[in-house]
Design an enzyme around this catalytic site. Structure first.
Site, PDB file in Angstrom:
ATOM      1  N   ARG A 172       0.815  -1.226   0.000  1.00  0.00           N
ATOM      2  CA  ARG A 172       0.000   0.000   0.000  1.00  0.00           C
ATOM      3  C   ARG A 172       0.850   1.277   0.000  1.00  0.00           C
ATOM      4  O   ARG A 172       0.505   2.269   0.629  1.00  0.00           O
ATOM      5  CB  ARG A 172      -0.960   0.026   1.203  1.00  0.00           C
ATOM      6  CG  ARG A 172      -1.897  -1.154   1.263  1.00  0.00           C
ATOM      7  CD  ARG A 172      -2.911  -1.168   0.121  1.00  0.00           C
ATOM      8  NE  ARG A 172      -3.714  -2.371   0.213  1.00  0.00           N
ATOM      9  CZ  ARG A 172      -3.426  -3.529  -0.390  1.00  0.00           C
ATOM     10  NH1 ARG A 172      -2.346  -3.622  -1.166  1.00  0.00           N
ATOM     11  NH2 ARG A 172      -4.201  -4.578  -0.254  1.00  0.00           N
ATOM     12  N   SER A 221     -10.870   0.435   3.809  1.00  0.00           N
ATOM     13  CA  SER A 221      -9.982  -0.117   4.842  1.00  0.00           C
ATOM     14  C   SER A 221      -9.220   1.004   5.533  1.00  0.00           C
ATOM     15  O   SER A 221      -8.550   1.800   4.884  1.00  0.00           O
ATOM     16  CB  SER A 221      -8.999  -1.099   4.220  1.00  0.00           C
ATOM     17  OG  SER A 221      -9.666  -2.238   3.756  1.00  0.00           O
ATOM     18  N   GLU A 291      -4.060   3.315   6.714  1.00  0.00           N
ATOM     19  CA  GLU A 291      -4.077   3.100   5.266  1.00  0.00           C
ATOM     20  C   GLU A 291      -4.777   4.275   4.594  1.00  0.00           C
ATOM     21  O   GLU A 291      -4.424   4.675   3.496  1.00  0.00           O
ATOM     22  CB  GLU A 291      -4.790   1.785   4.922  1.00  0.00           C
ATOM     23  CG  GLU A 291      -4.817   1.474   3.442  1.00  0.00           C
ATOM     24  CD  GLU A 291      -5.327   0.078   3.126  1.00  0.00           C
ATOM     25  OE1 GLU A 291      -6.054  -0.048   2.123  1.00  0.00           O
ATOM     26  OE2 GLU A 291      -5.003  -0.872   3.856  1.00  0.00           O
TER      27      GLU A 291
END
Length: 299
Positions: A172, A221, A291
């Site tokens: 990520r 998320s 995130e």
């Protein structure tokens, strides 16, 4: 930066004091000093070249993985429109995609062309520019698995094509320079049968629908999965399911999702995330990493 600052001439649309809450999934947060929707790549490159280099620039896709703080974004937010949303096959296994194209459009175009390996993009609620920037992934796939290269306009207005190796992908995360805007990408999959590809996309959609609060105001998320752990399990074990700060709540359906129950401020949402991080650290000793991108200034 003031909304009366002199900005370069554009052929697209430039809006001062543009509210960002309607453009992000959480439906909270302040305004951008300016919102720029360029007509084409030339318009974007010329604008960034002539823009005072001290002015911050941020690209905005579908606004799914983002908290815009209540004081807004002190600079220019760039939003790519329909001119950047085209997706077309260039050979039997490769797609050329605009930076403003959605994951749903990319995956469905791949299906129609008999290209497998891109089904996971069906589940990423964002645009090519966003998931190239953060190595988006889900259901066993990541952008690094399919990316050949991407075209970017740097903050200086310079255009560059970056190969996969140039992006320094990790989980990520990419090394894409600050203020750069991804305007296109080339993805490569593998030959597949359209019916099998559709079946996998259906499986992914059903799994998401069953496990995630898709009909709520959420950012997707919230925390990265630490090595060897699932973030949602750590959050649940710390007793945070349903936890609230103001109008923000940890989803009862999936504990790695925060939701705006109706009147949450961005400050509520961010404070809830920080409280969850604190409780998880106290319970398990593990420090969760955000995130979701958090941008702008507090009110």
């Amino acid at each position: 930066m003031s909304a009366t600052a002199t900005l370069p001439a554009v052929r697209g649309k430039l809006t001062p004091q543009a509210p960002l809450a309607p453009l992000v999934w959480f439906k909270s947060g302040g305004a951008a000093d300016w919102l720029f929707e360029p007509k084409d790549v030339d318009d974007l490159a010329d604008f960034l070249r002539d823009l005072d280099p001290a002015i911050p620039v941020m690209a905005l896709g579908l606004g799914s993985n983002l908290i815009v703080r209540d004081g807004g974004f002190p600079g220019v937010v760039v939003r790519l429109g329909k001119a950047f949303a085209k997706v077309e096959p260039i050979d039997a296994t490769t797609l050329r995609c605009g930076g403003g194209a959605s994951g749903i459009l990319v995956s469905s175009t791949a299906r129609d062309a008999g290209i497998a390996g891109m089904e996971f993009l069906r589940s990423i609620p964002g645009t090519v520019g966003g998931f190239v920037r953060m190595n988006g992934g889900a259901y066993g796939g990541e952008v690094k698995d399919i990316l050949v290269d991407c075209d970017v306009v740097l903050r200086s207005g310079e255009r560059k094509t970056l190969a996969l190796a140039d992006l320094g992908y990790t989980y990520r995360h990419s090394e894409l320079p600050e203020g750069a805007v991804v305007v296109g990408a080339t993805f490569r999959g593998r030959p597949g049968a359209s019916a099998a590809i559709q079946a996998e996309m259906d499986r992914i959609s059903a799994s998401r629908e069953a496990s995630q609060p898709l009909r709520s105001r959420t950012g997707g998320s919230t925390f990265k999965n630490p090595a060897g752990h699932k973030a949602w399990q750590l959050v649940d074990a710390a007793g945070c399911r349903g936890l609230m700060v103001g109008g923000a709540q940890v989803s009862e359906k999936h504990t790695n999702f925060l939701i705006n129950t109706g009147d949450a401020t961005s400050a509520d949402i961010e404070a809830l995330g920080e409280e969850v991080r604190r409780r998880v650290k106290d319970k398990s000793g593990i420090e969760l990493q955000w995130e979701i991108q958090r941008v702008g200034k507090a009110e």
